[in-house]
Design a protein around this motif. Structure first.
Motif, mmCIF file in Angstrom:
data_model
loop_
_atom_site.group_PDB
_atom_site.id
_atom_site.type_symbol
_atom_site.label_atom_id
_atom_site.label_comp_id
_atom_site.label_asym_id
_atom_site.label_seq_id
_atom_site.Cartn_x
_atom_site.Cartn_y
_atom_site.Cartn_z
ATOM 1 N N GLY A 1 -2.245 -3.074 -7.023
ATOM 2 C CA GLY A 1 -3.433 -2.470 -6.433
ATOM 3 C C GLY A 1 -4.639 -3.381 -6.529
ATOM 4 O O GLY A 1 -5.433 -3.500 -5.580
ATOM 5 N N ALA A 2 -4.798 -4.051 -7.685
ATOM 6 C CA ALA A 2 -5.911 -4.984 -7.836
ATOM 7 C C ALA A 2 -5.718 -6.206 -6.944
ATOM 8 O O ALA A 2 -6.682 -6.724 -6.364
ATOM 9 N N ALA A 3 -4.458 -6.672 -6.812
ATOM 10 C CA ALA A 3 -4.193 -7.872 -6.015
ATOM 11 C C ALA A 3 -4.499 -7.672 -4.542
ATOM 12 O O ALA A 3 -4.834 -8.630 -3.839
ATOM 13 N N LEU B 1 2.902 -2.363 -13.174
ATOM 14 C CA LEU B 1 3.060 -3.385 -12.142
ATOM 15 C C LEU B 1 2.428 -2.911 -10.835
ATOM 16 O O LEU B 1 1.738 -3.674 -10.145
ATOM 17 N N ALA B 2 2.647 -1.633 -10.501
ATOM 18 C CA ALA B 2 2.041 -1.077 -9.294
ATOM 19 C C ALA B 2 0.516 -1.128 -9.388
ATOM 20 O O ALA B 2 -0.168 -1.455 -8.415
ATOM 21 N N ARG C 1 0.847 -1.207 0.000
ATOM 22 C CA ARG C 1 0.000 0.000 0.000
ATOM 23 C C ARG C 1 0.879 1.254 0.000
ATOM 24 O O ARG C 1 0.592 2.231 -0.700
ATOM 25 N N ARG C 2 1.975 1.209 0.738
ATOM 26 C CA ARG C 2 2.912 2.335 0.771
ATOM 27 C C ARG C 2 3.548 2.549 -0.616
ATOM 28 O O ARG C 2 3.741 3.684 -1.058
ATOM 29 N N ALA C 3 3.856 1.446 -1.296
ATOM 30 C CA ALA C 3 4.424 1.554 -2.650
ATOM 31 C C ALA C 3 3.428 2.195 -3.605
ATOM 32 O O ALA C 3 3.791 3.046 -4.434
ATOM 33 N N LEU C 4 2.159 1.818 -3.498
ATOM 34 C CA LEU C 4 1.135 2.407 -4.369
ATOM 35 C C LEU C 4 1.016 3.905 -4.139
ATOM 36 O O LEU C 4 0.862 4.691 -5.086
ATOM 37 N N ILE C 5 1.100 4.325 -2.896
ATOM 38 C CA ILE C 5 1.042 5.762 -2.590
ATOM 39 C C ILE C 5 2.219 6.481 -3.239
ATOM 40 O O ILE C 5 2.083 7.584 -3.771
#
Length: 907
Positions: A569-571, A564-565, A542-546
């Motif tokens: 998010g879907a996963a 990939l990000a 979640r931190r990577a997506l942010i």
């Protein structure tokens, strides 16, 4: 005069008739040297009355100069570039060296060229002629192929002539063959003014094989007696060699000064008479020395210098000694303005060099940087390779060879890149360069393998990442991420190297005290999931997506790993973050003109819109994906079409798309899992739950951290429960519950509740169904929401609660119909009919009569985009957009853009 060629002239006449009617044409004329391609192009130009004609010709020695051919063609039209949108104008200016900024991407230059030609055609139909296309520089060839694929209703003819087959983007090909024997004799009679013996005539006709240039040139070397009956004895050498030999006989008969003048012209591809006069002065050649050369029909000296045929230029240049060539290149370098044309000057200096020369090598290196800035990676590789040849010291020589290898790979030449890489690895290379060499070898392995990952590539990436760790931790993390992707998405191709191997190797890099960037955060989350499980990984992911949704995200990271990000998010069931990341990635790709990258984030957005049930947006994304692939000459993977067809429930359409996708699925590792997932959706939509269970179980056998395996779990559970085998879904339910609780989003918990309701006892089912409906009512989960109503309604019907069942099933049916999800809509309709409710099956849409492209343009216009903005989105000219809109208005019986929104209710 063109002897024969009636069919070919008629083809050119049809090209002109088409553009005069407002349509476009893209044609490739192909044939051997001397067969008459240039003569046919001259005929086209002569017949183009009331049209604009612009011409360019590829020159062998110009192939190393990025956009040289395109500049030739577009030079007369550059005054119109002010009409182009700012980014397109800037891209064109940068490509042609009119400003110092770098071009964002070569495909942006292609879009700008399309706009420029369209603007010119608004005034008068435009004929663009490109001769000797086999010698175009790569950047020009790619830009013009882009334009050829996107021409539609611009009143532009783009006609190429080439010696060989090539991907010119042309929609029509005309293969020019030799003249018939009768036409060959006619040409001989018209060109030879002395009596010609019939035996000699027939021998010339036979040996020329109908090649017009050969028919004109072969008799030139014969004496009158030979023409009268004693000629052409003995074995004939190859035809092209004999034609060149005829030219060389005349060239060698000239005095030395005249030969040097023609060699000078052969070495200067621009045909700039002023530049040639200056160079001639340097060599002490009198200006009138050129006249005898013109008199023997080798070349014409006027405002521009033009050789009679490209074979004349190549024959003269190749016949000169190395020292003779160096002399003329040195003179040309001396008179070429370093401020106006630094790259051509550098190339002439390089050709004039007699040995190692660091000054020239450094100048070539600067030219390579400029070429890369314009997207000319083939040109950059050529400059750097020559710079390596001229480098006196081993270390700079190896570094330049490495840089040349990297440029060769970017130019799409992996084998040439390997050859240069071997030169670089002979060294000496410093530690960082050695790591970059390893990385390059891995990238070449990817490019040559034709699959998403391979054991060799993954292992090479892993070794490169280890070498980077003490040198550049950010580059190390990025390379570990590439290695992990190579294994994750290669399936059986990954061989003995496993996800855990890469994850363990990357641990030290993830624990480095240097704060990670977005790619480093994504690496940390994925390695944690592989080694410690989903629950431990969710906060990190979640931190990577942010980070990937941050304004601080670099373009390189966004374009490289944004897709990939988004998939991550879907996963982890994060709708809002996934949507934000995918949207940012699409925006980055569009702004950079990165058409090769663009389909990936568009595919992610299409998946999001599919979950939302926004069929108009899905259709728009699908059309844009196809347009991007068409623009780059590639073929889209059919997975989006397969999943769309799965929800539609049309068996014929679904199986047809599956046949198209199956070969790609076998080649691309975990893509096979996506096919199984699509089959599970398809069979669940049809109510064929036994078949759905078999498909889901095949995918369940090999789950991946960042694919659709989480979603596969609930397809498997639904299929198992409704096929009467709840035990087959028990293990999947445990995994789904663990992931959903770790995620904690309403999307995840709603899917968990719906799945648990299918497997639980009757006492708890009502509450679980209600929870699923409540949680899945948010944004991004409309299809899951409708499926929750469907499954609840089917259960209510089995419980003989008819009134409640009709209400739930009616809601599901209405939602599915509104989303255009025909497969599940039919399943809901069948269930409703069993409760005694008749359901109308006619669900026609106002867009049914539109082509996919017309529907996409109509939707974009309804959203408020201008023709120019729509053209930029779909890589079309505004004129083509306008043409399609007129057809839309006619089909929808409306007369203006303002009426589109009402005519297209799904928008």
């Amino acid at each position: 005069m063109l002897v024969g060629r009636g069919r070919e002239r008629a083809d050119m006449d049809r090209v002109l008739a088409g553009i005069r009617a407002g349509e476009s044409r893209a044609v490739l004329v192909r044939g051997e040297p001397g067969v008459g391609k240039t003569a046919l192009l001259d005929y086209l130009a002569d017949q183009a009355a009331a049209c604009q004609v612009v011409r360019a010709a590829g020159v062998e020695s110009e192939m190393e100069l990025a956009f040289a051919g395109l500049h030739q063609l577009c030079g007369p039209l550059l005054g119109l570039r002010e009409r182009l949108p700012g980014p397109h104008r800037d891209a064109l200016d940068a490509a042609f060296g009119l400003r110092g900024e770098s071009s964002p991407d070569r495909f942006f230059v292609g879009l700008a060229t399309l706009g420029l030609l369209s603007e010119a055609a608004d005034e008068r139909p435009l004929v663009c002629i490109v001769d000797d296309a086999q010698w175009l520089d790569e950047a020009s060839a790619q830009a013009l192929a882009f334009v050829a694929r996107r021409l539609s209703m611009e009143a532009v003819a783009l006609v190429f002539a080439s010696r060989d087959e090539r991907d010119s983007g042309a929609t029509h090909e005309l293969v020019l063959k030799g003249l018939s024997d009768e036409d060959s004799r006619s040409l001989l009679r018209a060109s030879i003014r002395v009596p010609l013996d019939a035996r000699v005539r027939d021998r010339i006709v036979s040996e020329s094989r109908g090649n017009p240039l050969a028919l004109l040139e072969l008799p030139r070397g014969l004496e009158a007696a030979e023409l009268g009956g004693d000629g052409l004895a003995g074995t004939a050498p190859p035809l092209t060699g004999r034609i060149e030999g005829s030219f060389l006989l005349r060239f060698k008969s000239l005095p030395p000064a005249e030969r040097q003048q023609l060699l000078l012209a052969a070495a200067e591809p621009l045909g700039d008479a002023t530049l040639l006069r200056l160079a001639a002065d340097r060599l002490g050649i009198a200006l009138d020395a050129v006249r005898p050369g013109a008199a023997v029909e080798l070349c014409e000296f006027g405002s521009r210098v033009r050789f009679r045929h490209p074979l004349v230029r190549s024959a003269i240049y190749r016949a000169a000694s190395a020292e003779e060539r160096r002399v003329v290149h040195r003179a040309l370098a001396d008179v070429t303005d370093p401020a106006v044309d630094p790259d051509r000057r550098a190339w002439h200096r390089a050709q004039a060099a007699t040995g190692d020369d660091e000054d020239v090598a450094a100048e070539l290196e600067r030219s390579a940087d400029r070429a890369k800035g314009r997207g000319g990676f083939a040109a950059a590789a050529a400059f750097l390779e020559r710079a390596a040849d001229l480098s006196p010291q081993p270390a700079p020589r190896a570094g330049r060879a490495l840089a040349a290898a990297q440029a060769k790979l970017r130019a799409g030449a992996p084998e040439a890149a390997l050859t240069l890489l071997a030169r670089a690895e002979a060294g000496p290379l410093d530690e960082l360069q050695q790591a970059r060499a390893l990385l390059l070898r891995a990238q070449v392995s990817f490019a040559a393998g034709g699959v998403v990952g391979s054991d060799d590539a993954a292992a090479l990436l892993l070794n490169a990442a280890k070498r980077f760790e003490p040198l550049d931790i950010h580059l190390a993390r990025e390379t570990y991420l590439d290695a992990l992707c190579a294994v994750l998405f290669s399936g059986p191709a990954a061989g003995s190297l496993r996800q855990a191997d890469v994850a363990r190797a990357a641990l030290d890099a993830t624990r480095s005290p240097e704060p990670p960037r977005a790619a480093g955060l994504l690496l940390e989350g994925l390695t944690t999931q592989i080694l410690s499980g989903f629950t431990a990984a969710v906060p990190l992911l979640r931190r990577a997506l942010i980070a990937f949704d941050s304004d601080d995200l670099s373009q390189v990271e966004g374009l490289s790993w944004g897709w990939l990000a988004s998939q991550v998010g879907a996963a982890i069931w994060e709708h809002d973050l996934q949507h934000a990341v995918a949207t940012r990635h699409v925006q980055m790709a569009r702004e950079a003109g990165a058409l090769v990258v663009l389909p990936l984030p568009l595919l992610q957005l299409a998946g999001i819109w599919l979950r939302q049930g926004d069929r108009a947006a899905v259709a728009g994304a699908h059309e844009e994906i196809i347009a991007a692939h068409e623009a780059t000459g590639s073929k889209p993977a059919p997975y989006l079409a397969l999943v769309k067809a799965a929800y539609q429930g049309s068996e014929a359409e679904f199986l047809s798309i599956f046949e198209e996708s199956s070969s790609q699925s076998q080649a691309r590792g975990n893509a096979q899992l996506g096919v199984h997932w699509a089959f599970a959706i398809f069979y669940n939509a049809l109510g064929r739950h036994h078949d759905a269970l078999a498909a889901a179980q095949r995918a369940y056998e090999d789950p991946q951290p960042i694919d659709n395996s989480a979603w596969m779990l609930h397809e498997l559970i639904e299929a198992a429960a409704l096929s009467g085998r709840p035990d087959a879904g028990a293990a999947a339910m445990r995994q789904l519950s663990e992931r959903a609780q770790a995620s904690g989003t309403d999307w995840a918990l709603g899917v968990e509740a719906r799945s648990r309701a299918l497997l639980s006892g009757d006492d708890s089912r009502e509450a679980l169904h209600r929870e699923a409906i409540d949680r899945l009512g948010g944004p991004g989960t409309r299809i899951e929401h409708a499926r929750a109503y469907l499954i609840y309604g089917e259960w209510l019907a089995r419980m003989r609660r008819t009134r409640a069942a009709r209400e739930a099933l009616g809601t599901a049916h209405e939602m599915f119909v509104g989303m255009g999800v025909e497969g599940f809509a039919n399943r809901a309709a069948d269930a409703l009919q069993k409760t005694g409710v008749a359901v109308a099956r006619d669900r026609s849409s106002p867009t049914d009569g539109l082509t996919p492209r017309e529907a996409q343009i109509a939707r974009l216009a309804a959203s408020g985009l201008s023709n120019q903005e729509i053209g930029g989105r779909l890589f079309l000219s505004p004129r083509t957009v306008e043409y399609h809109l007129h057809k839309v208005f006619s089909k929808l019986s409306i007369s203006s853009r303002r009426q589109l929104a009402a005519a297209l209710p799904e928008t």
